[in-house]
Design an enzyme around this catalytic site. Sequence first.
Site, PDB file in Angstrom:
ATOM      1  N   CYS A 101       0.857  -1.188   0.000  1.00 11.47           N
ATOM      2  CA  CYS A 101       0.000   0.000   0.000  1.00 11.47           C
ATOM      3  C   CYS A 101       0.887   1.229   0.000  1.00 11.47           C
ATOM      4  CB  CYS A 101      -0.897  -0.008   1.237  1.00 11.47           C
ATOM      5  SG  CYS A 101      -1.992   1.422   1.346  1.00 11.47           S
ATOM      6  N   GLU A 144      -8.791  -1.134  -2.466  1.00 11.18           N
ATOM      7  CA  GLU A 144      -9.132   0.293  -2.540  1.00 11.18           C
ATOM      8  C   GLU A 144     -10.472   0.570  -1.867  1.00 11.18           C
ATOM      9  OE1 GLU A 144      -6.714   1.990  -3.247  1.00 11.18           O
ATOM     10  OE2 GLU A 144      -5.534   0.536  -4.369  1.00 11.18           O
TER      11      GLU A 144
HETATM   12 ZN    ZN Z   1      -3.733   1.018  -0.078  1.00 12.15          ZN
END
Ligand code: ZN
Length: 176
Positions: A101, A144
């Site tokens: 991420c 997401e």
């Molecule tokens: Zn992320």
Amino acid sequence: MSEILEIIQLGNPILRQQAQPIDNLADERIQTLIDELITTVAKANGVGIASPQVAESYRLFIVASRPNPRYPNAPTMEPTAMINPRIIAHSTEVVKGWEGCLSIPGIRGLVPRYQAIEVEYTSRDGELHRQELTDFVARIFQHEYDHLDGIVFIDRVESTQHLMTEKEYQERISLH
Ligand code: ZN
């Protein structure tokens, strides 16, 4: 050329908020934000980015799968803005895969996700789309989508033993 936005990192409380739906898609600020998110995710070698990651707490993310140094085996697709997305149905099959991420640099985790999902979202031109996503793209969507609810991938690993540094990941997993 659009501006590159600063990506906020784990610990910033905005990443833990419930993001707000977008009801004014024609607003120039929203359209500019979409352009900036697409530029920012490409520059960062990401395959997706959610609006809360640039401190704009809206239900909007970009799925932009393509091979890059962080994800060499990613399938190629046009960067797609997904606004007010929903997961309508999902497979019973769950698969584990390594995720990273942009808001949690240097860490990878083995995360269980549905293998296939049926989703609905509005595109940047205001059109409603319904489609089935599978495998890596389904994984990006679920990652997401979690950001819109204040969830990050390390919340979903089954054990802290399923976390790894980026360096070890690149040496041990990425090339296999
Ligand atoms: Zn992320």
